[in-house]
Design a protein around this motif. Structure first.
Motif, PDB file in Angstrom:
ATOM      1  N   PHE A 118       8.168 -25.731  40.366  1.00 39.20           N
ATOM      2  CA  PHE A 118       8.530 -24.844  39.497  1.00 39.20           C
ATOM      3  C   PHE A 118      10.247 -24.619  39.323  1.00 39.20           C
ATOM      4  O   PHE A 118      10.951 -24.596  38.219  1.00 39.20           O
ATOM      5  CB  PHE A 118       8.214 -23.377  40.016  1.00 39.20           C
ATOM      6  CG  PHE A 118       8.290 -22.367  38.933  1.00 39.20           C
ATOM      7  CD1 PHE A 118       7.440 -21.807  37.871  1.00 39.20           C
ATOM      8  CD2 PHE A 118       9.644 -21.546  39.043  1.00 39.20           C
ATOM      9  CE1 PHE A 118       7.970 -20.904  37.017  1.00 39.20           C
ATOM     10  CE2 PHE A 118       9.885 -20.246  38.127  1.00 39.20           C
ATOM     11  CZ  PHE A 118       8.924 -20.170  37.150  1.00 39.20           C
ATOM     12  N   THR A 119      10.737 -24.831  40.586  1.00 39.04           N
ATOM     13  CA  THR A 119      12.254 -24.945  40.710  1.00 39.04           C
ATOM     14  C   THR A 119      12.899 -26.029  39.839  1.00 39.04           C
ATOM     15  O   THR A 119      13.828 -25.696  39.308  1.00 39.04           O
ATOM     16  CB  THR A 119      12.642 -25.099  42.450  1.00 39.04           C
ATOM     17  OG1 THR A 119      11.731 -23.825  42.932  1.00 39.04           O
ATOM     18  CG2 THR A 119      14.099 -25.066  42.487  1.00 39.04           C
ATOM     19  N   TYR A 121      11.312 -27.674  37.235  1.00 42.37           N
ATOM     20  CA  TYR A 121      11.072 -27.780  35.953  1.00 42.37           C
ATOM     21  C   TYR A 121      11.634 -26.746  35.252  1.00 42.37           C
ATOM     22  O   TYR A 121      11.939 -26.896  33.893  1.00 42.37           O
ATOM     23  CB  TYR A 121       9.368 -27.693  35.814  1.00 42.37           C
ATOM     24  CG  TYR A 121       9.093 -28.209  34.549  1.00 42.37           C
ATOM     25  CD1 TYR A 121       9.128 -29.724  34.091  1.00 42.37           C
ATOM     26  CD2 TYR A 121       8.727 -27.283  33.540  1.00 42.37           C
ATOM     27  CE1 TYR A 121       8.522 -29.989  32.843  1.00 42.37           C
ATOM     28  CE2 TYR A 121       8.308 -27.805  32.181  1.00 42.37           C
ATOM     29  CZ  TYR A 121       8.114 -29.043  32.041  1.00 42.37           C
ATOM     30  OH  TYR A 121       7.654 -29.664  30.644  1.00 42.37           O
ATOM     31  N   THR A 122      12.011 -25.379  35.686  1.00 41.55           N
ATOM     32  CA  THR A 122      12.506 -24.434  34.938  1.00 41.55           C
ATOM     33  C   THR A 122      13.983 -24.817  34.337  1.00 41.55           C
ATOM     34  O   THR A 122      14.220 -23.975  33.165  1.00 41.55           O
ATOM     35  CB  THR A 122      12.676 -23.104  35.731  1.00 41.55           C
ATOM     36  OG1 THR A 122      12.837 -23.551  37.245  1.00 41.55           O
ATOM     37  CG2 THR A 122      11.601 -22.088  35.719  1.00 41.55           C
ATOM     38  N   SER A 125      12.496 -26.551  31.025  1.00 38.93           N
ATOM     39  CA  SER A 125      11.733 -25.920  30.226  1.00 38.93           C
ATOM     40  C   SER A 125      11.248 -24.601  30.630  1.00 38.93           C
ATOM     41  O   SER A 125      11.046 -24.652  31.774  1.00 38.93           O
ATOM     42  CB  SER A 125      10.540 -26.660  29.605  1.00 38.93           C
ATOM     43  OG  SER A 125       9.862 -25.895  28.934  1.00 38.93           O
ATOM     44  N   ASP A 126      10.807 -23.583  30.128  1.00 34.63           N
ATOM     45  CA  ASP A 126      10.314 -22.332  30.630  1.00 34.63           C
ATOM     46  C   ASP A 126       8.639 -22.452  30.460  1.00 34.63           C
ATOM     47  O   ASP A 126       8.199 -21.319  30.396  1.00 34.63           O
ATOM     48  CB  ASP A 126      10.942 -21.196  29.687  1.00 34.63           C
ATOM     49  CG  ASP A 126      10.808 -21.319  28.227  1.00 34.63           C
ATOM     50  OD1 ASP A 126      10.181 -22.232  27.842  1.00 34.63           O
ATOM     51  OD2 ASP A 126      11.194 -20.153  27.684  1.00 34.63           O
ATOM     52  N   LYS A 127       8.200 -23.543  29.900  1.00 34.37           N
ATOM     53  CA  LYS A 127       6.637 -23.615  29.478  1.00 34.37           C
ATOM     54  C   LYS A 127       5.970 -24.049  30.464  1.00 34.37           C
ATOM     55  O   LYS A 127       4.748 -24.923  30.243  1.00 34.37           O
ATOM     56  CB  LYS A 127       6.612 -24.136  28.270  1.00 34.37           C
ATOM     57  CG  LYS A 127       7.220 -23.454  26.969  1.00 34.37           C
ATOM     58  CD  LYS A 127       7.076 -24.248  25.918  1.00 34.37           C
ATOM     59  CE  LYS A 127       8.483 -25.127  25.687  1.00 34.37           C
ATOM     60  NZ  LYS A 127       8.646 -25.917  24.447  1.00 34.37           N
ATOM     61  N   GLN A 150       4.695 -17.980  39.940  1.00 27.26           N
ATOM     62  CA  GLN A 150       5.769 -18.171  40.610  1.00 27.26           C
ATOM     63  C   GLN A 150       5.664 -17.306  41.959  1.00 27.26           C
ATOM     64  O   GLN A 150       4.913 -16.217  41.707  1.00 27.26           O
ATOM     65  CB  GLN A 150       6.900 -17.909  40.001  1.00 27.26           C
ATOM     66  CG  GLN A 150       8.200 -18.148  40.831  1.00 27.26           C
ATOM     67  CD  GLN A 150       9.416 -18.086  40.144  1.00 27.26           C
ATOM     68  OE1 GLN A 150       9.587 -17.307  38.975  1.00 27.26           O
ATOM     69  NE2 GLN A 150      10.571 -18.463  40.618  1.00 27.26           N
TER      70      GLN A 150
END
Length: 187
Positions: A118-119, A121-122, A125-127, A150
């Motif tokens: 998550f850290t 990839y954000t 992209s937000d998807k 998250q």
């Protein structure tokens, strides 16, 4: 027979091509009028019209329409995003300890925690969650649970289930197939 002048031939050719143009325009206009009668969002919608289509046609856009073209392009973009997500897992993930994995995860090639993914990839992209669900649907990744959130699921491992070369080939072929599925001439 009388003598035909070049001027007469030219007028005949011009009127013939003009007649063809008018006929083509009228045909196109009639097709548009007919389409407006069956389009629920048009001002000319005929409420008494009952559409007929097969099971295969239900829920699918009209072949050759812009909707069909946009849908295929969106599907191709999703395939590209799936490949990018798997590339990130491959790049930042670690090789799993095969001895500790259950039999169904023995083919996993990389593993990364959802929090770390998550850290990373954000920024891109937000998807993440939606794309992660799609990769799991196609057996490119595996994680436990229906949806990952998250903070709550930061420690949940996300496994890459195929080699990155196989994933690239699969996603590229799927994107190409989506683009080729479109009828040749969108309206």
């Amino acid at each position: 027979m009388g003598k035909i002048k070049n001027h007469d031939i030219l007028i005949h050719i011009q009127s013939s091509s003009l007649t063809d143009l008018i006929s083509a325009f009228d045909t196109k206009a009639q097709a548009h009028t007919d389409l407006q009668k069956i389009t629920a969002f048009s001002g000319s919608f005929d409420k008494n019209h009952k559409p007929t289509f097969s099971k295969d046609e239900y829920g699918k856009p009209i072949p050759g329409s812009k909707t069909e073209s946009r849908g295929a392009e969106a599907q191709a973009r999703v395939c590209t995003e799936m490949k990018e997500l798997c590339e990130i897992i491959n790049q930042y993930g670690k090789s799993p300890c095969k001895g500790l994995l259950p039999p169904e995860l023995q083919c996993a090639t990389k593993v990364i925690s959802f929090g770390e993914l998550f850290t990373i990839y954000t920024v891109i992209s937000d998807k993440l969650v939606g794309i992660l669900l799609r990769t799991r649907k196609y057996h490119l990744t595996y994680f436990e649970g229906e949806v990952l959130f998250q903070k709550r699921d930061d420690d949940v491992p996300v496994f890459l289930m195929q080699s990155i070369a196989d994933i690239r080939t699969y996603c590229d072929n799927k994107a190409l197939q989506a683009r080729r599925s479109v009828s040749p001439m969108p309206n």
